[in-house]
Write a protein that holds these residues in place. Structure first.
Motif, mmCIF file in Angstrom:
data_model
loop_
_atom_site.group_PDB
_atom_site.id
_atom_site.type_symbol
_atom_site.label_atom_id
_atom_site.label_comp_id
_atom_site.label_asym_id
_atom_site.label_seq_id
_atom_site.Cartn_x
_atom_site.Cartn_y
_atom_site.Cartn_z
ATOM 1 N N LYS A 173 0.832 -1.208 0.000
ATOM 2 C CA LYS A 173 0.000 0.000 0.000
ATOM 3 C C LYS A 173 0.868 1.261 0.000
ATOM 4 O O LYS A 173 0.341 2.376 0.060
ATOM 5 C CB LYS A 173 -0.906 0.010 1.230
ATOM 6 C CG LYS A 173 -1.859 -1.177 1.305
ATOM 7 C CD LYS A 173 -2.669 -1.139 2.606
ATOM 8 C CE LYS A 173 -3.582 -2.345 2.708
ATOM 9 N NZ LYS A 173 -4.349 -2.349 3.990
ATOM 10 N N ILE A 175 -1.848 12.657 -4.628
ATOM 11 C CA ILE A 175 -0.679 11.903 -4.172
ATOM 12 C C ILE A 175 -1.112 10.562 -3.595
ATOM 13 O O ILE A 175 -0.520 9.517 -3.887
ATOM 14 C CB ILE A 175 0.111 12.706 -3.118
ATOM 15 C CG1 ILE A 175 0.797 13.908 -3.756
ATOM 16 C CG2 ILE A 175 1.156 11.812 -2.437
ATOM 17 C CD1 ILE A 175 1.514 14.799 -2.759
ATOM 18 N N GLU A 176 -2.148 10.571 -2.775
ATOM 19 C CA GLU A 176 -2.655 9.327 -2.194
ATOM 20 C C GLU A 176 -3.095 8.355 -3.278
ATOM 21 O O GLU A 176 -2.848 7.144 -3.182
ATOM 22 C CB GLU A 176 -3.817 9.648 -1.252
ATOM 23 C CG GLU A 176 -3.395 10.434 -0.012
ATOM 24 C CD GLU A 176 -4.581 10.929 0.803
ATOM 25 O OE1 GLU A 176 -5.730 10.796 0.310
ATOM 26 O OE2 GLU A 176 -4.369 11.439 1.918
ATOM 27 N N GLU A 177 -3.730 8.875 -4.329
ATOM 28 C CA GLU A 177 -4.163 8.025 -5.448
ATOM 29 C C GLU A 177 -2.955 7.455 -6.183
ATOM 30 O O GLU A 177 -2.943 6.276 -6.571
ATOM 31 C CB GLU A 177 -5.043 8.831 -6.400
ATOM 32 C CG GLU A 177 -6.393 9.204 -5.812
ATOM 33 C CD GLU A 177 -7.193 10.139 -6.712
ATOM 34 O OE1 GLU A 177 -6.647 10.557 -7.762
ATOM 35 O OE2 GLU A 177 -8.342 10.461 -6.368
ATOM 36 N N PHE A 193 0.019 6.864 -4.933
ATOM 37 C CA PHE A 193 0.646 5.846 -4.093
ATOM 38 C C PHE A 193 -0.149 4.543 -4.128
ATOM 39 O O PHE A 193 0.425 3.452 -4.149
ATOM 40 C CB PHE A 193 0.777 6.358 -2.658
ATOM 41 C CG PHE A 193 2.012 7.190 -2.424
ATOM 42 C CD1 PHE A 193 2.501 8.024 -3.404
ATOM 43 C CD2 PHE A 193 2.679 7.132 -1.219
ATOM 44 C CE1 PHE A 193 3.638 8.792 -3.202
ATOM 45 C CE2 PHE A 193 3.819 7.890 -0.995
ATOM 46 C CZ PHE A 193 4.299 8.728 -1.986
ATOM 47 N N SER A 194 -1.464 4.664 -4.111
ATOM 48 C CA SER A 194 -2.312 3.475 -4.167
ATOM 49 C C SER A 194 -2.079 2.711 -5.466
ATOM 50 O O SER A 194 -1.958 1.479 -5.469
ATOM 51 C CB SER A 194 -3.782 3.885 -4.039
ATOM 52 O OG SER A 194 -4.628 2.760 -4.125
ATOM 53 N N ILE A 223 -3.116 16.805 -2.570
ATOM 54 C CA ILE A 223 -2.759 15.780 -1.581
ATOM 55 C C ILE A 223 -3.531 14.489 -1.853
ATOM 56 O O ILE A 223 -2.985 13.383 -1.756
ATOM 57 C CB ILE A 223 -3.025 16.297 -0.154
ATOM 58 C CG1 ILE A 223 -2.045 17.425 0.187
ATOM 59 C CG2 ILE A 223 -2.906 15.168 0.873
ATOM 60 C CD1 ILE A 223 -2.303 18.109 1.505
ATOM 61 N N LYS A 224 -4.775 14.637 -2.227
ATOM 62 C CA LYS A 224 -5.581 13.463 -2.577
ATOM 63 C C LYS A 224 -4.990 12.757 -3.795
ATOM 64 O O LYS A 224 -4.979 11.524 -3.870
ATOM 65 C CB LYS A 224 -7.029 13.876 -2.846
ATOM 66 C CG LYS A 224 -7.953 12.709 -3.135
ATOM 67 C CD LYS A 224 -9.390 13.183 -3.341
ATOM 68 C CE LYS A 224 -10.308 11.997 -3.649
ATOM 69 N NZ LYS A 224 -11.714 12.436 -3.865
ATOM 70 N N GLN A 280 2.613 2.284 2.409
ATOM 71 C CA GLN A 280 2.315 2.949 3.673
ATOM 72 C C GLN A 280 3.229 2.432 4.784
ATOM 73 O O GLN A 280 2.825 2.289 5.925
ATOM 74 C CB GLN A 280 0.844 2.736 4.045
ATOM 75 C CG GLN A 280 -0.131 3.413 3.106
ATOM 76 C CD GLN A 280 -1.577 3.165 3.482
ATOM 77 O OE1 GLN A 280 -1.878 2.387 4.391
ATOM 78 N NE2 GLN A 280 -2.489 3.813 2.780
#
Length: 217
Positions: free
Chosen positions: A71, A107-109, A111-112, A104-105, A73
């Protein structure tokens, strides 16, 4: 292993695993070669192997550490890459403070997706440089305590952009990689090693990723 779809360069990866076996990591690597060849995937796989809790040469893919890596993470993994600076920030601020909530969202996408697909590109169209704040943020985290038998790894994507539009970020990083704490590793990834300053290149172990020969048996 972490990735099912990564075309592993066995020669390169076996040489990386020798560093683990001999318990003698350099301060930093540079992975260079053309775009889309799997340099980032190899870096993540190597990080996984260094931190796998099953004490095997390669990552098991199932332990608690490997599950976090899938993930992207994991507390011992930092991925640095060029970021836009949409909002003004001070010299000691996290680079994330310069981003909007939507960025920021995104970036999270990224990384996923990267946790699933080793060839996914983490990229902002409006980002042309690795911010000095990103390097200063490394200084804040690099001396945090690690759990036993774990390795902290900083993967720097598009690392040639440490040197654009000036070498401020590169020079700041140089001071860090010259004497990092024990059990800390930097992996700089680039498609153009000639754009990195010579003083950084001279302090890294260089690994060239050749073109993938899909017809090789």
């Amino acid at each position: 292993m972490i990735y099912k779809d990564l075309l592993i360069n066995k020669h390169i990866f076996n040489n990386l695993l020798k560093y683990k076996k001999n318990n003698k990591l350099p301060n930093a690597f540079i992975f260079h070669g053309q775009e889309g060849i799997g340099k980032e995937g190899h870096a993540i796989e190597f990080f996984a192997a260094l931190n796998c809790q099953e004490n095997k040469m390669e990552a098991c893919g199932f332990c608690k550490s490997c599950s976090k890596i899938k993930k992207l993470q994991h507390e011992n993994l930092e991925i640095i890459f060029p970021l836009p600076k949409t909002k003004p920030i001070s010299k000691n601020d996290s680079p994330l403070k310069g981003l909007t909530e939507n960025q920021i969202k995104l970036i999270e996408e990224h990384f996923s997706k990267k946790g699933i697909n080793p060839y996914h590109t983490i990229n902002f169209d409006s980002a042309n440089t690795i911010l000095i704040n990103s390097v200063r943020n490394i200084k804040k985290t690099i001396n945090l305590s690690l759990s036993k038998n774990s390795i902290k790894v900083y993967i720097i994507l598009q690392s040639e952009k440490l040197c654009f539009p000036n070498t401020e970020s590169a020079n700041a990083l140089l001071k860090i990689i010259e004497e990092p704490p024990d059990n800390t590793l930097f992996i700089l990834i680039t498609t153009d090693i000639s754009m990195l300053i010579d003083t950084i290149v001279s302090r890294c172990s260089i690994i060239y990723f050749p073109k993938i020969n899909l017809n090789k048996k």
